[in-house]
Design a protein around this motif. Structure first.
Motif, short mmCIF file in Angstrom:
data_model
loop_
_atom_site.label_atom_id
_atom_site.label_comp_id
_atom_site.label_asym_id
_atom_site.label_seq_id
_atom_site.Cartn_x
_atom_site.Cartn_y
_atom_site.Cartn_z
N SER A 97 -51.98 -8.32 4.92
CA SER A 97 -52.14 -9.70 4.50
C SER A 97 -52.62 -9.74 3.05
O SER A 97 -53.37 -8.87 2.61
CB SER A 97 -53.16 -10.39 5.41
N PHE A 98 -52.18 -10.77 2.31
CA PHE A 98 -52.61 -10.94 0.93
C PHE A 98 -53.10 -12.36 0.69
O PHE A 98 -52.59 -13.31 1.28
CB PHE A 98 -51.47 -10.60 -0.04
N VAL A 99 -54.10 -12.46 -0.16
CA VAL A 99 -54.69 -13.74 -0.53
C VAL A 99 -54.60 -13.88 -2.04
O VAL A 99 -54.93 -12.94 -2.78
CB VAL A 99 -56.16 -13.83 -0.08
N GLU A 100 -54.14 -15.03 -2.51
CA GLU A 100 -54.11 -15.31 -3.95
C GLU A 100 -54.98 -16.52 -4.23
O GLU A 100 -54.80 -17.58 -3.62
CB GLU A 100 -52.69 -15.58 -4.44
N PHE A 101 -55.94 -16.36 -5.15
CA PHE A 101 -56.82 -17.45 -5.56
C PHE A 101 -56.32 -18.04 -6.87
O PHE A 101 -55.80 -17.32 -7.73
CB PHE A 101 -58.26 -16.95 -5.74
N GLN A 102 -56.52 -19.34 -7.05
CA GLN A 102 -56.10 -19.98 -8.30
C GLN A 102 -56.94 -19.49 -9.48
O GLN A 102 -56.43 -19.29 -10.58
CB GLN A 102 -56.21 -21.50 -8.17
N GLU A 103 -58.24 -19.30 -9.25
CA GLU A 103 -59.13 -18.81 -10.30
C GLU A 103 -59.96 -17.65 -9.75
O GLU A 103 -61.13 -17.81 -9.41
CB GLU A 103 -60.05 -19.95 -10.79
N PRO A 104 -59.36 -16.47 -9.64
CA PRO A 104 -60.06 -15.34 -9.04
C PRO A 104 -61.20 -14.82 -9.91
O PRO A 104 -61.17 -14.98 -11.14
CB PRO A 104 -58.96 -14.28 -8.90
N GLU A 105 -62.17 -14.20 -9.26
CA GLU A 105 -63.25 -13.54 -9.98
C GLU A 105 -62.69 -12.28 -10.65
O GLU A 105 -61.75 -11.66 -10.16
CB GLU A 105 -64.37 -13.15 -9.01
N ALA A 106 -63.29 -11.92 -11.78
CA ALA A 106 -62.87 -10.70 -12.47
C ALA A 106 -63.21 -9.47 -11.62
O ALA A 106 -64.21 -9.44 -10.92
CB ALA A 106 -63.57 -10.59 -13.82
N SER A 107 -62.34 -8.46 -11.66
CA SER A 107 -62.57 -7.25 -10.88
C SER A 107 -62.26 -6.04 -11.75
O SER A 107 -61.62 -6.15 -12.80
CB SER A 107 -61.71 -7.22 -9.61
N ARG A 108 -62.72 -4.88 -11.28
CA ARG A 108 -62.46 -3.64 -12.02
C ARG A 108 -62.12 -2.54 -11.03
O ARG A 108 -62.92 -2.19 -10.18
CB ARG A 108 -63.69 -3.23 -12.83
N ASN A 109 -60.92 -2.01 -11.14
CA ASN A 109 -60.51 -0.86 -10.34
C ASN A 109 -60.50 0.37 -11.23
O ASN A 109 -59.93 0.34 -12.32
CB ASN A 109 -59.10 -1.06 -9.77
N PRO A 110 -61.10 1.48 -10.81
CA PRO A 110 -60.92 2.73 -11.56
C PRO A 110 -59.44 3.03 -11.70
O PRO A 110 -58.65 2.69 -10.81
CB PRO A 110 -61.64 3.76 -10.69
N PRO A 111 -59.02 3.64 -12.80
CA PRO A 111 -57.58 3.81 -13.06
C PRO A 111 -56.88 4.83 -12.18
O PRO A 111 -55.66 4.89 -12.17
CB PRO A 111 -57.55 4.26 -14.53
N SER A 112 -57.62 5.63 -11.43
CA SER A 112 -56.98 6.68 -10.64
C SER A 112 -57.55 6.73 -9.23
O SER A 112 -58.73 6.48 -9.00
CB SER A 112 -57.18 8.05 -11.31
N PHE A 113 -56.67 7.08 -8.29
CA PHE A 113 -57.05 7.34 -6.90
C PHE A 113 -58.12 8.42 -6.82
O PHE A 113 -59.04 8.36 -6.03
CB PHE A 113 -55.78 7.80 -6.18
N PHE A 114 -58.01 9.45 -7.68
CA PHE A 114 -58.86 10.63 -7.60
C PHE A 114 -60.03 10.55 -8.59
O PHE A 114 -60.27 11.46 -9.36
CB PHE A 114 -58.03 11.89 -7.83
N GLN A 115 -60.74 9.42 -8.57
CA GLN A 115 -61.95 9.25 -9.36
C GLN A 115 -63.04 8.67 -8.47
O GLN A 115 -62.76 8.18 -7.37
CB GLN A 115 -61.70 8.33 -10.56
N THR A 116 -64.27 8.70 -8.96
CA THR A 116 -65.37 8.09 -8.21
C THR A 116 -65.27 6.57 -8.28
O THR A 116 -65.04 6.01 -9.35
CB THR A 116 -66.73 8.55 -8.80
#
Length: 217
Positions: A97-116
């Motif tokens: 399932s996916f949810v899309e918000f009109q004004e989502p909060e900012a997020s940060r994903n590390p650039p790689s699967f193999f990082q902390t």
């Protein structure tokens, strides 16, 4: 394709389900690792997992075009103003399932699967393949869609490959080759720090990061 374990298998994946689990009532053969008693009833698997996407149209296009899934429902999310909610059939009775918000909060994903990663973040989602043939065919299909995807990594008990969706979620295709062995049930890990050398895995270290262009993978 099944590969025999070099050591006796401790238990198989979905062992309780194979034993005839109904309405979540299980045989109770294994469990209660950290408690005195395992509760008599468990869930029947995931109903759905809901993730926040940045663009629902682009997300649906990807999961239909690259992953071969089918849109089952899309509607205004109940109780959350301005939010869209969709469900796609992921196979074996499961839905993503996916949810899309009109004004989502900012997020940060590390650039790689193999990082902390930070605590509380979604790390990765693994989709099941019933055979190595299915795994390799899906990998080629995703690659043909134009998505960078890793080579197939041999983890011994499973073979996997890794890629990301349009919102940056780390995804995995996984095919189980055998059950878990005693070596993969090491309770000492609960009470000690992991030495970095224990995480060394040649295939993962070489091919784990989704950085190469599709034509080079």
């Amino acid at each position: 394709c099944k590969i025999m374990a070099s050591k006796p298998v401790l238990w198989e994946r979905d062992e309780d389900a194979r034993a005839g689990t109904q309405d979540g009532v299980h045989p109770g053969k294994h469990g209660a690792t950290l408690g005195n008693q395992r509760a008599p009833r468990m869930t029947s698997g995931f109903h759905h997992i809901a993730l926040v996407c940045k663009d629902m149209k682009e997300t649906i296009r990807f999961y239909e075009g690259a992953m071969g899934m089918k849109l089952r429902a899309i509607y205004p999310m109940h109780g959350i103003r301005g939010a869209k909610h969709c469900f796609l059939e992921a196979g074996n009775g499961n839905e993503i399932s996916f949810v899309e918000f009109q004004e989502p909060e900012a997020s940060r994903n590390p650039p790689s699967f193999f990082q902390t990663w930070p605590v509380g973040m979604h790390h990765h989602m693994a989709y099941r393949c019933e055979s190595l043939e299915q795994l390799h065919a899906l990998r080629e299909q995703i690659k043909a869609y134009g998505v960078a995807i890793s080579k197939v990594v041999d983890h011994d008990f499973i073979h996997s490959c890794y890629f990301t969706d349009p919102s940056g979620y780390n995804l995995e295709l996984a095919c189980t080759l055998r059950g878990y062995t005693d070596e993969e049930y090491d309770l000492s890990i609960l009470d000690r720090q992991i030495d970095p050398s224990e995480n060394a895995h040649a295939a993962s270290d070489k091919h784990g990061k989704n950085v190469a262009a599709p034509s080079k993978l």
